[in-house]
Design an enzyme around this catalytic site. Structure first.
Site, PDB file in Angstrom:
ATOM      1  N   GLU A   1     -19.278  -4.029  -1.247  1.00 31.51           N
ATOM      2  CA  GLU A   1     -20.109  -5.193  -0.910  1.00 31.51           C
ATOM      3  C   GLU A   1     -19.873  -5.439   0.573  1.00 31.51           C
ATOM      4  O   GLU A   1     -18.785  -5.858   0.971  1.00 31.51           O
ATOM      5  CB  GLU A   1     -19.686  -6.443  -1.704  1.00 31.51           C
ATOM      6  CG  GLU A   1     -19.833  -6.332  -3.209  1.00 31.51           C
ATOM      7  CD  GLU A   1     -21.271  -6.382  -3.702  1.00 31.51           C
ATOM      8  OE1 GLU A   1     -22.204  -6.524  -2.878  1.00 31.51           O
ATOM      9  OE2 GLU A   1     -21.447  -6.252  -4.924  1.00 31.51           O
TER      10      GLU A   1
ATOM     11  N   CYS B   1     -21.789 -13.434   3.643  1.00 35.14           N
ATOM     12  CA  CYS B   1     -22.544 -12.172   3.705  1.00 35.14           C
ATOM     13  C   CYS B   1     -24.005 -12.383   3.328  1.00 35.14           C
ATOM     14  O   CYS B   1     -24.859 -11.610   3.724  1.00 35.14           O
ATOM     15  CB  CYS B   1     -21.901 -11.125   2.820  1.00 35.14           C
ATOM     16  SG  CYS B   1     -21.611 -11.728   1.170  1.00 35.14           S
TER      17      CYS B   1
ATOM     18  N   GLU C   1     -24.666  -8.609  12.451  1.00 32.71           N
ATOM     19  CA  GLU C   1     -24.135  -9.715  11.657  1.00 32.71           C
ATOM     20  C   GLU C   1     -23.129 -10.464  12.524  1.00 32.71           C
ATOM     21  O   GLU C   1     -22.114  -9.903  12.936  1.00 32.71           O
ATOM     22  CB  GLU C   1     -23.451  -9.174  10.403  1.00 32.71           C
ATOM     23  CG  GLU C   1     -22.926 -10.285   9.526  1.00 32.71           C
ATOM     24  CD  GLU C   1     -22.206  -9.752   8.297  1.00 32.71           C
ATOM     25  OE1 GLU C   1     -21.307  -8.916   8.449  1.00 32.71           O
ATOM     26  OE2 GLU C   1     -22.545 -10.202   7.192  1.00 32.71           O
TER      27      GLU C   1
ATOM     28  N   LYS D   1      -5.644  -7.085  -3.335  1.00 30.45           N
ATOM     29  CA  LYS D   1      -5.148  -7.428  -1.997  1.00 30.45           C
ATOM     30  C   LYS D   1      -6.053  -8.464  -1.365  1.00 30.45           C
ATOM     31  O   LYS D   1      -7.192  -8.177  -1.004  1.00 30.45           O
ATOM     32  CB  LYS D   1      -5.105  -6.199  -1.084  1.00 30.45           C
ATOM     33  CG  LYS D   1      -4.336  -6.503   0.212  1.00 30.45           C
ATOM     34  CD  LYS D   1      -4.678  -5.575   1.356  1.00 30.45           C
ATOM     35  CE  LYS D   1      -5.783  -6.084   2.246  1.00 30.45           C
ATOM     36  NZ  LYS D   1      -5.485  -7.320   2.973  1.00 30.45           N
TER      37      LYS D   1
HETATM   38  P1  NAP Z   1     -12.817  -6.647   6.898  1.00 24.62           P
HETATM   39  O1  NAP Z   1     -12.162  -6.659   8.184  1.00 24.62           O
HETATM   40  O2  NAP Z   1     -13.643  -5.476   6.522  1.00 24.62           O
HETATM   41  O3  NAP Z   1     -11.672  -6.892   5.820  1.00 24.62           O
HETATM   42  C1  NAP Z   1     -11.910  -6.993   4.438  1.00 24.62           C
HETATM   43  C2  NAP Z   1     -10.646  -6.610   3.688  1.00 24.62           C
HETATM   44  O4  NAP Z   1     -10.361  -5.232   3.932  1.00 24.62           O
HETATM   45  C3  NAP Z   1      -9.398  -7.385   4.128  1.00 24.62           C
HETATM   46  O5  NAP Z   1      -8.581  -7.594   2.998  1.00 24.62           O
HETATM   47  C4  NAP Z   1      -8.754  -6.410   5.106  1.00 24.62           C
HETATM   48  O6  NAP Z   1      -7.383  -6.587   5.272  1.00 24.62           O
HETATM   49  C5  NAP Z   1      -9.041  -5.096   4.420  1.00 24.62           C
HETATM   50  N1  NAP Z   1      -8.947  -3.935   5.313  1.00 24.62           N
HETATM   51  C6  NAP Z   1      -9.064  -3.898   6.664  1.00 24.62           C
HETATM   52  N2  NAP Z   1      -8.901  -2.633   7.114  1.00 24.62           N
HETATM   53  C7  NAP Z   1      -8.676  -1.858   6.028  1.00 24.62           C
HETATM   54  C8  NAP Z   1      -8.422  -0.469   5.836  1.00 24.62           C
HETATM   55  N3  NAP Z   1      -8.400   0.384   6.861  1.00 24.62           N
HETATM   56  N4  NAP Z   1      -8.250   0.001   4.590  1.00 24.62           N
HETATM   57  C9  NAP Z   1      -8.307  -0.828   3.531  1.00 24.62           C
HETATM   58  N5  NAP Z   1      -8.515  -2.159   3.646  1.00 24.62           N
HETATM   59  C10 NAP Z   1      -8.708  -2.673   4.882  1.00 24.62           C
HETATM   60  O7  NAP Z   1     -13.782  -7.889   6.687  1.00 24.62           O
HETATM   61  P2  NAP Z   1     -13.454  -9.390   7.014  1.00 24.62           P
HETATM   62  O8  NAP Z   1     -13.457  -9.478   8.490  1.00 24.62           O
HETATM   63  O9  NAP Z   1     -12.294  -9.867   6.269  1.00 24.62           O
HETATM   64  O10 NAP Z   1     -14.730 -10.115   6.328  1.00 24.62           O
HETATM   65  C11 NAP Z   1     -15.946 -10.239   6.948  1.00 24.62           C
HETATM   66  C12 NAP Z   1     -16.948  -9.183   6.492  1.00 24.62           C
HETATM   67  O11 NAP Z   1     -17.037  -9.101   5.073  1.00 24.62           O
HETATM   68  C13 NAP Z   1     -18.365  -9.469   6.922  1.00 24.62           C
HETATM   69  O12 NAP Z   1     -18.927  -8.338   7.525  1.00 24.62           O
HETATM   70  C14 NAP Z   1     -19.113  -9.812   5.644  1.00 24.62           C
HETATM   71  O13 NAP Z   1     -20.472  -9.555   5.631  1.00 24.62           O
HETATM   72  C15 NAP Z   1     -18.409  -9.003   4.639  1.00 24.62           C
HETATM   73  N6  NAP Z   1     -18.574  -9.617   3.312  1.00 24.62           N
HETATM   74  C16 NAP Z   1     -19.444  -9.056   2.424  1.00 24.62           C
HETATM   75  C17 NAP Z   1     -19.624  -9.634   1.180  1.00 24.62           C
HETATM   76  C18 NAP Z   1     -20.538  -9.039   0.156  1.00 24.62           C
HETATM   77  O14 NAP Z   1     -20.419  -9.373  -0.993  1.00 24.62           O
HETATM   78  N7  NAP Z   1     -21.446  -8.149   0.522  1.00 24.62           N
HETATM   79  C19 NAP Z   1     -18.925 -10.781   0.843  1.00 24.62           C
HETATM   80  C20 NAP Z   1     -18.064 -11.326   1.774  1.00 24.62           C
HETATM   81  C21 NAP Z   1     -17.892 -10.724   3.013  1.00 24.62           C
HETATM   82  P3  NAP Z   1      -6.822  -7.554   6.477  1.00 24.62           P
HETATM   83  O15 NAP Z   1      -6.893  -8.905   5.921  1.00 24.62           O
HETATM   84  O16 NAP Z   1      -5.463  -7.107   6.733  1.00 24.62           O
HETATM   85  O17 NAP Z   1      -7.735  -7.351   7.643  1.00 24.62           O
END
Ligand code: NAP
Ligand code: MG
Length: 435
Positions: free
Chosen positions: A210, A244, A337, A135
């Site tokens: 991650e 990240c 962050e 997804k």
């Molecule tokens: P996010 O809101 O956590 O969303 C990540 C993914 O999870 C999206 O596909 C999102 O779908 C989905 N999602 C949201 N709510 C969910 C639920 N209740 N159940 C299952 N899946 C769900 O993060 P983001 O805002 O896209 O990305 C930013 C964050 O990612 C930052 O905090 C960053 O640090 C972290 N990140 C970490 C890494 C690493 O490798 N450590 C790499 C990249 C990013 P939707 O698109 O519909 O919201």
């Protein structure tokens, strides 16, 4: 935008495909992955252009990102024939371990690096004989869908690698609750990750996380200060800070603080923030209006900034590269962050002080240490609580070395040889050879 019933149907398809995919001759599975890699390579420019439209990444980054998917596929294409178990000595029999695939793997990807993060999941997952439901983030589905088409074109059987666009709360949540999905690989925010971890507990579902970061870039007085300063903008402002691994805390030793800041200011003002489709662009806009609002919330109009970069005229969710000086470590901008082009700079006195400040965070993903003293570089890199550190460099990702976080930055490791363990179960079988 798939609903729950559509998600279930795709998961079922992946579960059925698993029965035959796991039995494919390892050499044939390897060849399919190499074919897929070759197609990703021959479509590098198309995928990169699509990623610029999809996410606003700079074209040079996007080319690297599509290349990273190719490299990951090629690297793990060597795995199918090499998923060795062990033969362990036992009395009166033979004991053997097998590395077995888990089944359907649910991969949930964020918007900030749509292609590589997807590839870090599906590369090793497919190589180990699993099938995949992926997804992409709601706002960046395009490159994931194109990668799915290329997998089919490569001859990977239908049902083995599935891309499902939709909401996290619908599709992503169903990956967690549907028992046919045996493992979740989630990359995203720490808050959503915690919820997924709770959800996985019900079925003791396997999980790789991650999550977020607030990584430290530590500059010692004995470093090449000019080089450290020249490289510091890229370490935090790359991808407009939506990374990240962004080194969003800069720790500078007091005795070289002024010299570092003078050089850093020049470098920040030179860092090119412009139309991301230009070859010269080093930083593009933020992903959405909402993300821009979030970043503005951390740095409102009246904030005292040390210095800032520029942004182009015209439409786009632009926010300038912004440097803040910190004296109070309890401030939100220093602890949380931001996921935008904002860095907090703080002074430290000595080595112990640097380590203490660096570890004063709930996160532990990456970080850099700049020093010419080899003993110090070794000591500090062992003392900082983070999964990925670089010394005299700000690099974070090499597909053949493990990647992942300490503390609330995650659970488990992706990439390198470690990832194969994350996509296999170890089965032990004892054969009694007594008459
Ligand atoms: P996010 O809101 O956590 O969303 C990540 C993914 O999870 C999206 O596909 C999102 O779908 C989905 N999602 C949201 N709510 C969910 C639920 N209740 N159940 C299952 N899946 C769900 O993060 P983001 O805002 O896209 O990305 C930013 C964050 O990612 C930052 O905090 C960053 O640090 C972290 N990140 C970490 C890494 C690493 O490798 N450590 C790499 C990249 C990013 P939707 O698109 O519909 O919201
Ligand atoms: Mg989100």
């Amino acid at each position: 935008m798939a609903d729950v019933a559509q998600t279930d149907a795709v998961i079922l398809k992946a579960a059925k495909a698993f029965e035959s995919w796991r039995k494919v001759n390892p050499g044939d599975r390897a060849k399919l992955l190499r074919k897929f890699a070759a197609l990703v390579d021959s479509h590098n420019e198309e995928l990169a252009q699509l990623e610029v439209l999809n996410s606003g990444h700079t074209i040079s980054n996007a080319r690297w990102e599509a290349g990273n998917v190719r490299d990951v596929l090629n690297y793990y294409s060597a795995a199918p024939e090499r998923l060795f178990g062990r033969q362990i000595p036992v009395p009166n029999g033979i004991d053997i371990t097998f590395k077995e695939p888990l089944g359907v793997i649910g991969i949930i990807v964020p918007w900030n690096f749509p292609m590589p993060i997807a590839g870090w999941g599906f590369g090793p997952a497919l190589a180990a004989g699993n099938t995949v439901v992926l997804k992409p983030a709601e706002v960046t589905p395009m490159t994931a869908i194109r990668l799915g088409e290329l997998a089919l074109e490569a001859g990977i059987p239908e049902g083995v690698f599935n891309v499902i666009a939709g909401k996290g709360s619908v599709v992503g949540d169903r990956f967690v609750t549907n028992p046919l999905v045996r493992k979740i690989v989630f990359t995203g925010s720490t808050t959503v990750g915690k919820g997924i971890m709770r959800g996985c507990a019900d079925q003791v579902k396997r999980l790789t996380l991650e999550l977020g970061g607030k990584s430290a870039n530590i500059i010692f007085a004995d470093a090449d200060v000019e080089k450290a300063a020249a490289n510091a903008p890229g370490a935090v402002f790359d991808n407009a800070g939506q990374d990240c691994c962004a080194r969003s805390r800069l720790l500078v030793q007091s005795s070289v603080y002024d010299k570092f800041m003078e050089n850093f200011e020049v470098a920040v003002k030179k860092f090119r923030c412009e139309d991301p489709s230009l070859d010269t662009a080093e930083m593009g806009p933020l992903i959405t209006a909402k993300q821009l609002e979030t970043v503005r919330g951390y740095v409102p109009e009246n904030t005292k900034v040390a210095f800032q970069g520029s942004t182009p005229e015209g439409p786009g969710y632009w926010f300038p590269a912004t440097v803040l000086e910190v004296t109070d470590v309890s401030e939100r901008t220093y602890r949380e962050e931001i996921f935008g082009p904002v860095v907090s700079v703080i002074r430290f006195e000595d080595e112990d002080d640097a380590v203490r400040i660096a570890n004063d965070s709930e996160f532990g993903l990456s970080g850099s240490i700049w020093s010419r003293d080899i003993g110090r570089a070794v000591r500090v890199s062992r003392a900082v609580e983070a999964g990925n550190l670089s010394v005299n460099s700000n690099s974070s990702v090499r597909y053949w070395t493990p990647f992942g976080g300490y503390k609330q930055s995650g659970l488990g490791r992706e990439l390198g040889p470690d990832a194969l363990d994350a996509f296999t179960e170890t089965k032990n079988v004892f054969f009694d050879t007594q008459l």
